[in-house]
Motif scaffolding. Structure first.
Motif, mmCIF file in Angstrom:
data_model
loop_
_atom_site.group_PDB
_atom_site.id
_atom_site.type_symbol
_atom_site.label_atom_id
_atom_site.label_comp_id
_atom_site.label_asym_id
_atom_site.label_seq_id
_atom_site.Cartn_x
_atom_site.Cartn_y
_atom_site.Cartn_z
ATOM 1 N N LEU A 1 0.916 -1.275 0.027
ATOM 2 C CA LEU A 1 -0.040 0.086 -0.004
ATOM 3 C C LEU A 1 0.805 1.355 -0.003
ATOM 4 O O LEU A 1 1.939 1.306 0.693
ATOM 5 C CB LEU A 1 -0.845 0.086 1.178
ATOM 6 C CG LEU A 1 -1.949 1.276 1.456
ATOM 7 C CD1 LEU A 1 -2.848 1.283 0.205
ATOM 8 C CD2 LEU A 1 -2.485 1.092 2.654
ATOM 9 N N VAL A 2 0.650 2.129 -0.782
ATOM 10 C CA VAL A 2 1.327 3.500 -0.985
ATOM 11 C C VAL A 2 0.653 4.529 -0.713
ATOM 12 O O VAL A 2 -0.538 4.782 -0.832
ATOM 13 C CB VAL A 2 1.784 3.657 -2.523
ATOM 14 C CG1 VAL A 2 2.579 4.834 -2.723
ATOM 15 C CG2 VAL A 2 2.778 2.645 -3.027
ATOM 16 N N ILE A 3 1.349 5.285 0.384
ATOM 17 C CA ILE A 3 0.592 6.714 0.821
ATOM 18 C C ILE A 3 1.662 7.784 0.275
ATOM 19 O O ILE A 3 3.086 7.690 0.623
ATOM 20 C CB ILE A 3 0.553 6.555 2.355
ATOM 21 C CG1 ILE A 3 -0.316 5.581 2.888
ATOM 22 C CG2 ILE A 3 -0.046 8.078 2.758
ATOM 23 C CD1 ILE A 3 -0.378 5.204 4.258
ATOM 24 N N SER A 4 1.227 8.885 -0.175
ATOM 25 C CA SER A 4 2.045 9.888 -0.485
ATOM 26 C C SER A 4 1.312 11.105 0.209
ATOM 27 O O SER A 4 0.420 11.529 -0.050
ATOM 28 C CB SER A 4 1.730 10.021 -2.057
ATOM 29 O OG SER A 4 2.418 11.369 -2.728
ATOM 30 N N ILE A 5 2.424 11.681 0.622
ATOM 31 C CA ILE A 5 2.241 13.183 1.304
ATOM 32 C C ILE A 5 2.986 14.095 0.772
ATOM 33 O O ILE A 5 3.341 15.105 1.279
ATOM 34 C CB ILE A 5 2.516 13.163 2.940
ATOM 35 C CG1 ILE A 5 3.945 12.785 3.308
ATOM 36 C CG2 ILE A 5 1.471 12.123 3.561
ATOM 37 C CD1 ILE A 5 4.034 13.138 4.965
ATOM 38 N N VAL A 6 3.285 13.848 -0.498
ATOM 39 C CA VAL A 6 4.107 14.645 -1.315
ATOM 40 C C VAL A 6 2.998 15.832 -2.164
ATOM 41 O O VAL A 6 2.199 15.520 -2.842
ATOM 42 C CB VAL A 6 4.796 13.987 -2.297
ATOM 43 C CG1 VAL A 6 5.442 14.963 -3.128
ATOM 44 C CG2 VAL A 6 5.590 12.984 -1.829
ATOM 45 N N ALA A 7 3.315 17.065 -1.646
ATOM 46 C CA ALA A 7 2.441 18.060 -1.993
ATOM 47 C C ALA A 7 2.529 18.349 -3.760
ATOM 48 O O ALA A 7 3.552 18.305 -4.385
ATOM 49 C CB ALA A 7 2.751 19.631 -1.665
ATOM 50 N N GLY A 8 1.346 18.373 -4.262
ATOM 51 C CA GLY A 8 1.301 18.514 -5.637
ATOM 52 C C GLY A 8 1.463 17.276 -6.703
ATOM 53 O O GLY A 8 1.332 17.264 -7.889
ATOM 54 N N ALA A 9 1.830 16.016 -5.932
ATOM 55 C CA ALA A 9 1.955 14.919 -6.710
ATOM 56 C C ALA A 9 0.719 14.126 -6.960
ATOM 57 O O ALA A 9 0.178 13.516 -6.067
ATOM 58 C CB ALA A 9 3.117 13.938 -5.982
ATOM 59 N N GLU A 10 0.034 14.243 -8.174
ATOM 60 C CA GLU A 10 -1.350 13.658 -8.600
ATOM 61 C C GLU A 10 -0.886 12.011 -8.519
ATOM 62 O O GLU A 10 -0.077 11.542 -8.867
ATOM 63 C CB GLU A 10 -1.756 14.131 -9.789
ATOM 64 C CG GLU A 10 -2.133 15.274 -9.648
ATOM 65 C CD GLU A 10 -2.923 16.121 -10.762
ATOM 66 O OE1 GLU A 10 -2.907 15.334 -11.842
ATOM 67 O OE2 GLU A 10 -3.036 17.269 -10.905
ATOM 68 N N ILE A 11 -1.881 11.431 -8.155
ATOM 69 C CA ILE A 11 -1.958 9.764 -8.002
ATOM 70 C C ILE A 11 -1.716 9.036 -9.448
ATOM 71 O O ILE A 11 -1.041 8.230 -9.577
ATOM 72 C CB ILE A 11 -3.311 9.316 -7.238
ATOM 73 C CG1 ILE A 11 -3.201 9.353 -5.828
ATOM 74 C CG2 ILE A 11 -3.624 7.826 -7.709
ATOM 75 C CD1 ILE A 11 -4.393 9.009 -5.126
ATOM 76 N N SER A 12 -2.255 9.911 -10.458
ATOM 77 C CA SER A 12 -2.162 9.100 -11.708
ATOM 78 C C SER A 12 -0.637 9.261 -12.214
ATOM 79 O O SER A 12 -0.159 8.218 -12.747
ATOM 80 C CB SER A 12 -2.925 9.865 -12.536
ATOM 81 O OG SER A 12 -2.720 11.498 -12.885
ATOM 82 N N THR A 13 0.149 10.072 -11.838
ATOM 83 C CA THR A 13 1.331 10.218 -12.017
ATOM 84 C C THR A 13 2.056 9.136 -11.252
ATOM 85 O O THR A 13 3.036 8.728 -11.779
ATOM 86 C CB THR A 13 1.841 11.735 -11.740
ATOM 87 O OG1 THR A 13 1.181 12.557 -12.469
ATOM 88 C CG2 THR A 13 3.347 11.856 -12.062
ATOM 89 N N ILE A 14 1.810 9.405 -10.160
ATOM 90 C CA ILE A 14 2.549 8.274 -9.263
ATOM 91 C C ILE A 14 2.354 6.703 -9.722
ATOM 92 O O ILE A 14 3.239 6.074 -9.584
ATOM 93 C CB ILE A 14 2.154 8.280 -7.572
ATOM 94 C CG1 ILE A 14 2.370 9.705 -7.163
ATOM 95 C CG2 ILE A 14 2.606 7.450 -6.741
ATOM 96 C CD1 ILE A 14 1.552 10.043 -5.713
ATOM 97 N N ALA A 15 1.133 6.553 -9.928
ATOM 98 C CA ALA A 15 0.610 5.332 -10.481
ATOM 99 C C ALA A 15 1.236 4.867 -11.827
ATOM 100 O O ALA A 15 1.938 3.622 -12.032
ATOM 101 C CB ALA A 15 -0.954 5.142 -10.651
ATOM 102 N N SER A 16 1.482 5.779 -12.952
ATOM 103 C CA SER A 16 2.172 5.602 -13.910
ATOM 104 C C SER A 16 3.559 5.288 -13.818
ATOM 105 O O SER A 16 4.143 4.453 -14.514
ATOM 106 C CB SER A 16 1.731 6.700 -14.829
ATOM 107 O OG SER A 16 2.522 8.079 -14.481
#
Length: 176
Positions: free
Chosen positions: A88-103
């Motif tokens: 399970l991935v949790i991002s607390i990075v400001a401005g980083a959209e989930i679609s970008t992270i997932a790709s």
């Protein structure tokens, strides 16, 4: 018991780590990867596992929390591509959209978390958005992680995190 890894050991990660330990998660179940030796030494004093090797840090993790500055995030994600299957991935990075992270990571189990500064003292407000691949049980797990920093609110659209962030980020300053 779960094993949680933080990529980045700055203030927000430390707030979450302190809260998790205070709520009974053994420090030995927490790993932090951070490039700054001073941060690693400070966290090691709390019996948290520390490293500067992100790939090694995530190896045994059930949950991986990305808590880094936005400008270094892509460079940190790319070497981890394909290594987060089943986590399970949790991002607390400001401005980083989930679609970008997932790709980049090629995983769908991602929750974007936007805390505000009062979270550092356990009085924060955190906005949460999950991809459809995140189960109800995993949402509950994320809630347990962020509950250490204050209240939380799930939103149904990622764009609404911007509104939550604006209000919860500016609200404390306005009241002050």
């Amino acid at each position: 018991m779960m094993h949680i890894t933080f990529i980045g050991g700055g203030n927000m990660a430390q707030a979450l780590i302190g809260g998790l330990i205070a709520r009974g998660l053994p420090a030995t179940r927490i790993t932090v990867s951070d490039p700054v030796e001073k941060v690693r030494l400070m966290l090691a004093e709390k019996d948290v596992h520390v490293t500067d090797d992100n790939a090694a840090a995530i190896r045994d993790a059930d949950i991986v929390v990305f808590a880094v500055k936005p400008q270094v995030f892509a460079g940190i994600l790319k070497p981890l591509k394909g290594q987060l299957e089943g986590k399970l991935v949790i991002s607390i990075v400001a401005g980083a959209e989930i679609s970008t992270i997932a790709s980049i990571l090629e995983t769908g189990r991602i929750v974007r978390v936007m805390p505000n500064t009062p979270a550092l003292i356990g009085q924060g407000m955190t906005g949460l958005f999950a991809r459809p691949g995140v189960s109800a049980a995993e949402r509950t797990l994320v809630e347990q992680v962020v509950a250490t920093t204050g209240a939380h609110l799930w939103v149904e659209e990622e764009a609404l995190l911007d509104a939550v962030t604006a209000l919860s980020g500016s609200g404390p300053a306005y009241v002050f």
